[in-house]
Design a protein around this motif. Structure first.
Motif, PDB file in Angstrom:
ATOM      1  N   ARG A 199       0.781  -1.223  -0.070  1.00 44.46           N
ATOM      2  CA  ARG A 199      -0.110   0.000   0.097  1.00 44.46           C
ATOM      3  C   ARG A 199       0.874   1.204  -0.061  1.00 44.46           C
ATOM      4  N   ARG A 200       1.925   1.185   0.813  1.00 42.67           N
ATOM      5  CA  ARG A 200       2.904   2.275   0.670  1.00 42.67           C
ATOM      6  C   ARG A 200       3.543   2.627  -0.636  1.00 42.67           C
ATOM      7  N   VAL A 201       3.944   1.464  -1.355  1.00 46.63           N
ATOM      8  CA  VAL A 201       4.219   1.671  -2.848  1.00 46.63           C
ATOM      9  C   VAL A 201       3.139   2.088  -3.600  1.00 46.63           C
ATOM     10  N   ALA A 202       2.155   1.860  -3.284  1.00 47.56           N
ATOM     11  CA  ALA A 202       0.845   2.205  -4.259  1.00 47.56           C
ATOM     12  C   ALA A 202       0.363   3.623  -4.145  1.00 47.56           C
ATOM     13  N   ASP A 203       0.955   4.274  -2.908  1.00 45.77           N
ATOM     14  CA  ASP A 203       0.387   5.777  -2.496  1.00 45.77           C
ATOM     15  C   ASP A 203       1.195   6.533  -3.381  1.00 45.77           C
ATOM     16  N   ALA A 204       2.400   6.050  -3.824  1.00 45.01           N
ATOM     17  CA  ALA A 204       3.309   6.888  -4.968  1.00 45.01           C
ATOM     18  C   ALA A 204       2.905   6.619  -6.106  1.00 45.01           C
ATOM     19  N   ALA A 205       1.650   6.079  -6.744  1.00 44.79           N
ATOM     20  CA  ALA A 205       1.442   5.707  -7.977  1.00 44.79           C
ATOM     21  C   ALA A 205       1.367   6.804  -8.921  1.00 44.79           C
ATOM     22  N   PHE A 228      -4.691  -0.361  -8.541  1.00 43.86           N
ATOM     23  CA  PHE A 228      -4.292  -0.079 -10.021  1.00 43.86           C
ATOM     24  C   PHE A 228      -5.519   0.658 -10.663  1.00 43.86           C
ATOM     25  N   ARG A 229      -6.340   1.272  -9.543  1.00 42.27           N
ATOM     26  CA  ARG A 229      -7.229   2.410 -10.285  1.00 42.27           C
ATOM     27  C   ARG A 229      -7.105   3.539  -9.889  1.00 42.27           C
ATOM     28  N   ARG A 230      -5.572   3.808  -9.260  1.00 42.64           N
ATOM     29  CA  ARG A 230      -5.141   5.127  -9.178  1.00 42.64           C
ATOM     30  C   ARG A 230      -4.758   5.887 -10.273  1.00 42.64           C
ATOM     31  N   VAL A 231      -4.810   7.356 -10.300  1.00 35.93           N
ATOM     32  CA  VAL A 231      -4.343   8.116 -11.348  1.00 35.93           C
ATOM     33  C   VAL A 231      -2.879   7.832 -11.497  1.00 35.93           C
TER      34      VAL A 231
END
Length: 507
Positions: A199-205, A228-231
């Motif tokens: 989740r921490r890695v995904a926060d920087a998407a 993977f629904r993040r911008v």
């Protein structure tokens, strides 16, 4: 030289004064012990001695520091005056730049330990290098996570991720998470620490540029994949796969919207994770797409329809698609004007043959097939018999060339297999005028039996006066006499012997 000598003499004087002060400190310490014995009667005396001792100690440290500075000044000042700009350029060259995840069709799947550790090593050399390294965000672009082996590893990785994210500023990031081979038991044990790490890695998407993620099956959950629904406005290349790519679709019967905003996405690969954009969110600059998944037919159609510059496509359907009830749009073709190379696996032949009359691939030249039914695939191949110039066949079973359409413009044939049963294939090609423009034949990983070697010689003899130029063998076992005879038959009497490539690999 005069300045250096004076500094040396002055440093020697300072050392002598420091020695004298050492003696004074010893005397004062003795006096302190005496005064403390009569503490009640001499409190004021003790305080005075303490102040004197602190003053002497401070002066002693000052003299030592001055001595070190004077001695250091005798060395060349070049490292201190080296331009920061050049130092940054050297550091960047050492760390390396972000590079494509792909080498041809193959996606690189290893973690680069050098790029992972290089910024930390540079920051540990000296104060100046640390200051320059921390002030250069572009050095901190790479985040790589090998599989953790304990909860302690998860906490260590979290600190590492936070450090890189903080030091990278607003720079684009390259992400590598290689957890594919974590067992179910390991994931269950580590989930409490590993889940927040993902989740921490995904926060920087919003800063992702190149992303390579391999997950164990138990980690490929809705909770994790929803990230993977993040911008992702910077995303250019994406590989997201799980251990078992043949598993059922998690999203049946409804297919969710992924990759809602990734306008720069150029290459991607996914499998049973089903991380694909829908047609209205697909990138118009996507040139390379690899799908190894079970998708509704309309999703594949609409997705491909929205990719105007797609150059290479790999389609692998683990299960035969359900065609019942699907009707192609009225008067609509699936047109991919830029598609040059198509890689077809497993049940994708069923889908493409069903769509054969609706397909328009004007630039289609390279076709690769693996583990397909050639009778089923015949309608698709027949449509493009005049356009395909390179054919790659990877199979463990015998292929009758007469079961494949007559590719009238085929110039390059590659056969890769672990089976030696191709004698009849080349005898058929020698007897007929199939594939009349064939110029290059490559055989890979074949065991060339005596019968097959004879069939190849006959094939070369009948084709050589026409257009055949090269017969290339890679990682093949063949009789000792085969290479010599093959070279003779490939020789052009008017221009000298042709080069027979890779014959050194014939054993």
């Amino acid at each position: 030289m005069t300045s250096v000598s004076n500094n040396a003499r002055l440093a020697t004087v300072y050392d002598g004064l420091a020695a004298q002060l050492n003696d004074s400190a010893a005397i004062l310490r003795h006096d302190l012990e005496v005064a403390e014995a009569a503490l009640v009667r001499a409190r004021d005396k003790v305080d005075e001695i303490r102040r004197n001792l602190d003053d002497v100690t401070r002066r002693q440290e000052d003299l030592r520091a001055s001595s070190v500075t004077l001695r250091a000044s005798q060395h060349s000042p070049f490292p201190r005056t080296f331009p920061v700009e050049l130092l940054c350029a050297l550091f960047q060259a050492l760390v390396g730049e972000a590079t494509s995840l792909w080498d041809g069709w193959d996606a690189k799947c290893d973690i680069d330990k050098h790029r992972r550790t290089a910024p930390f090593i540079l920051a540990a050399v000296c104060r100046r290098w640390r200051a320059v390294t921390l002030a250069t965000p572009s050095l901190w672009y790479y985040i790589a996570l090998p599989p953790p082996t304990s909860i302690s590893d998860c906490y260590t990785f979290m600190y590492y991720v936070d450090t890189v994210l903080a030091r990278s500023g607003a720079s684009a990031l390259e992400i590598a998470v290689d957890w594919e081979h974590l067992s179910d038991a390991q994931w269950t044990e580590l989930r409490a620490g590993a889940q927040p790490l993902l989740r921490r890695v995904a926060d920087a998407a919003s800063r992702w540029r190149y992303v390579f993620v391999l997950l164990p099956n138990l980690a490929a959950t809705r909770e994790n994949l929803h990230d993977f629904r993040r911008v992702m406005p910077m995303l250019e290349e994406l590989v997201v796969c799980r251990e078992d790519d043949d598993s059922n679709n998690l999203w049946e019967p409804e297919f969710p919207v992924y990759l809602p905003f990734c306008p720069k996405l150029r290459r991607m690969r996914t499998d049973g994770c089903h991380i694909v954009p829908t047609s209205r969110h697909s990138s118009t600059v996507l040139v390379h797409l690899e799908l190894e998944i079970i998708l509704p037919i309309h999703v594949i159609w609409e997705l491909l329809q929205s990719l105007p510059v797609l150059d290479t496509l790999s389609l692998d359907l683990p299960l035969a698609p359900n065609m019942n009830g699907w009707i192609p749009p009225v008067l609509q073709k699936l047109r991919l004007p830029a598609l040059r190379a198509l890689d077809i696996h497993h049940c994708a032949d069923v889908l493409l043959s069903f769509w054969a009359s609706y397909l328009e691939f004007p630039s289609f030249r390279l076709c690769s097939v693996e583990h397909v039914d050639y009778d089923t695939m015949h309608p698709f191949l027949e449509v493009f018999a005049d356009t395909v110039t390179t054919l790659h066949i990877n199979t463990e079973t015998f292929i009758d060339p007469e079961a494949i359409p007559d590719f009238r413009n085929l110039k390059h044939l590659v056969i890769k297999a672990q089976d030696s049963g191709y004698t009849d294939t080349f005898l058929t090609l020698a007897r007929t005028d199939l594939w009349p423009d064939l110029e290059v034949v490559e055989l890979q990983y074949l065991s060339v039996s005596t019968d097959l070697a004879g069939a190849l010689i006959k094939f070369v003899r009948t084709r050589r006066p026409k257009r055949l130029k090269t017969l290339r063998l890679e990682y093949c076992n063949a009789p000792a006499w085969f290479a010599e005879q093959l070279e003779l038959y490939l020789r052009d009497p008017n221009s000298g012997p042709q080069q027979l490539e890779d014959l050194s690999e014939l054993a």
